[in-house]
Write a protein that holds these residues in place. Sequence first.
Motif, PDB file in Angstrom:
ATOM      1  N   VAL A   1       4.917   3.479  40.700  1.00  0.00           N
ATOM      2  CA  VAL A   1       3.505   3.111  40.790  1.00  0.00           C
ATOM      3  C   VAL A   1       3.369   1.642  41.164  1.00  0.00           C
ATOM      4  O   VAL A   1       2.553   1.259  42.012  1.00  0.00           O
ATOM      5  CB  VAL A   1       2.768   3.410  39.467  1.00  0.00           C
ATOM      6  CG1 VAL A   1       1.408   2.718  39.432  1.00  0.00           C
ATOM      7  CG2 VAL A   1       2.595   4.908  39.287  1.00  0.00           C
ATOM      8  N   LEU A   2       4.171   0.795  40.530  1.00  0.00           N
ATOM      9  CA  LEU A   2       4.135  -0.630  40.854  1.00  0.00           C
ATOM     10  C   LEU A   2       4.530  -0.898  42.302  1.00  0.00           C
ATOM     11  O   LEU A   2       4.018  -1.820  42.947  1.00  0.00           O
ATOM     12  CB  LEU A   2       5.059  -1.399  39.906  1.00  0.00           C
ATOM     13  CG  LEU A   2       4.623  -1.474  38.437  1.00  0.00           C
ATOM     14  CD1 LEU A   2       5.693  -2.149  37.592  1.00  0.00           C
ATOM     15  CD2 LEU A   2       3.295  -2.210  38.304  1.00  0.00           C
TER      16      LEU A   2
ATOM     17  N   THR B   1       4.426   1.480  44.951  1.00  0.00           N
ATOM     18  CA  THR B   1       3.664   2.204  45.978  1.00  0.00           C
ATOM     19  C   THR B   1       2.189   2.350  45.661  1.00  0.00           C
ATOM     20  O   THR B   1       1.401   2.697  46.542  1.00  0.00           O
ATOM     21  CB  THR B   1       4.264   3.609  46.189  1.00  0.00           C
ATOM     22  OG1 THR B   1       4.105   4.377  44.985  1.00  0.00           O
ATOM     23  CG2 THR B   1       5.733   3.521  46.546  1.00  0.00           C
ATOM     24  N   GLY B   2       1.804   2.132  44.408  1.00  0.00           N
ATOM     25  CA  GLY B   2       0.420   2.337  44.021  1.00  0.00           C
ATOM     26  C   GLY B   2       0.205   3.710  43.404  1.00  0.00           C
ATOM     27  O   GLY B   2       1.084   4.563  43.412  1.00  0.00           O
ATOM     28  N   ILE B   3      -0.995   3.912  42.890  1.00  0.00           N
ATOM     29  CA  ILE B   3      -1.328   5.175  42.225  1.00  0.00           C
ATOM     30  C   ILE B   3      -1.491   6.287  43.258  1.00  0.00           C
ATOM     31  O   ILE B   3      -2.056   6.083  44.331  1.00  0.00           O
ATOM     32  CB  ILE B   3      -2.623   5.012  41.396  1.00  0.00           C
ATOM     33  CG1 ILE B   3      -2.371   4.085  40.209  1.00  0.00           C
ATOM     34  CG2 ILE B   3      -3.122   6.360  40.897  1.00  0.00           C
ATOM     35  CD1 ILE B   3      -3.594   3.791  39.391  1.00  0.00           C
ATOM     36  N   GLY B   4      -1.001   7.464  42.925  1.00  0.00           N
ATOM     37  CA  GLY B   4      -1.119   8.609  43.827  1.00  0.00           C
ATOM     38  C   GLY B   4      -0.083   9.668  43.504  1.00  0.00           C
ATOM     39  O   GLY B   4       0.589   9.616  42.469  1.00  0.00           O
TER      40      GLY B   4
ATOM     41  N   THR C   1       2.672  10.317  45.252  1.00  0.00           N
ATOM     42  CA  THR C   1       4.045   9.909  45.555  1.00  0.00           C
ATOM     43  C   THR C   1       4.856   9.528  44.312  1.00  0.00           C
ATOM     44  O   THR C   1       5.971  10.027  44.127  1.00  0.00           O
ATOM     45  CB  THR C   1       4.054   8.744  46.561  1.00  0.00           C
ATOM     46  OG1 THR C   1       3.447   9.173  47.776  1.00  0.00           O
ATOM     47  CG2 THR C   1       5.482   8.289  46.844  1.00  0.00           C
ATOM     48  N   PRO C   2       4.358   8.653  43.439  1.00  0.00           N
ATOM     49  CA  PRO C   2       5.160   8.310  42.257  1.00  0.00           C
ATOM     50  C   PRO C   2       5.421   9.504  41.356  1.00  0.00           C
ATOM     51  O   PRO C   2       6.489   9.588  40.729  1.00  0.00           O
ATOM     52  CB  PRO C   2       4.325   7.244  41.548  1.00  0.00           C
ATOM     53  CG  PRO C   2       2.958   7.379  42.097  1.00  0.00           C
ATOM     54  CD  PRO C   2       3.120   7.856  43.499  1.00  0.00           C
TER      55      PRO C   2
ATOM     56  N   VAL D   1      -1.444   8.616  35.904  1.00  0.00           N
ATOM     57  CA  VAL D   1      -1.671   7.785  37.092  1.00  0.00           C
ATOM     58  C   VAL D   1      -2.835   8.323  37.912  1.00  0.00           C
ATOM     59  O   VAL D   1      -2.915   8.138  39.129  1.00  0.00           O
ATOM     60  CB  VAL D   1      -0.402   7.704  37.960  1.00  0.00           C
ATOM     61  CG1 VAL D   1       0.682   6.921  37.255  1.00  0.00           C
ATOM     62  CG2 VAL D   1       0.102   9.089  38.357  1.00  0.00           C
TER      63      VAL D   1
END
Length: 235
Positions: free
Chosen positions: A91-92, A94-97, A99-100, A176
């Motif tokens: 998350v850190l 790539t960001g929230i979504g 993918t993580p 997330v």
Amino acid sequence: MTGTVLATELAGSLGVVDWFSRTEQWTGADGIPVRFLEHVRYSGIALALSAALAVPLGLLTGHTGRGGFLAISLANVARALPTIGVLMLVVLATGIGVTPVMVALVALAVPPILVNTYEGVRGVDPQFNDAARGMGMRGWQVLLRVELPIALPLILLGLRTAAIQVVATATVAAYVGVGGLGRFIVDGQARQQIAMVLGGALLVVLLALLVTLVFALLGRLAVAPALRGRATAVR
């Protein structure tokens, strides 16, 4: 003290029944059917990605005997990683979504699939391989026609173990901002609604049981009766 505990448990049980009986729980974007399908989708994608990575690698290393120690060592390292920790790191980065969530679930699911596939192939009696080569089969033919069918019970066992772990752990998607059954657990905790938390947990358990039944049926359909007893060594 015991009476208080029993009263609390009874109230919680009645609250869950009431929560399931509400019409609004079965309609809309936040309803049980939508969240259930979201959970199945995330879990299915993660399991498919994990199988696409781990099964070929396990077959290759098991058949050739090369790289097996390294692959299993890496799988064991990945198994020791905390899913929440992996999720937060991605998350850190790539960001929230989604993918993580996928990265964390794949990291969780690959080890049991890889290890069981590798062990299943390596456990094939060398006499079967020698007989197949004596009949003129090449290396890939021996793998696909002899080793893979014999290793299939352990491979399915690894897939089933991974699938159950993914279903149980996919609830982290809610942390997330992604959907799934974990939303009921996270939102219920935030609102201090124990019935919602318990309801979400029961739905996850139900899905895990359905996964178990699906793999049991798949095992009966795909595995020869004489080989069903091979799936005994859960790794």
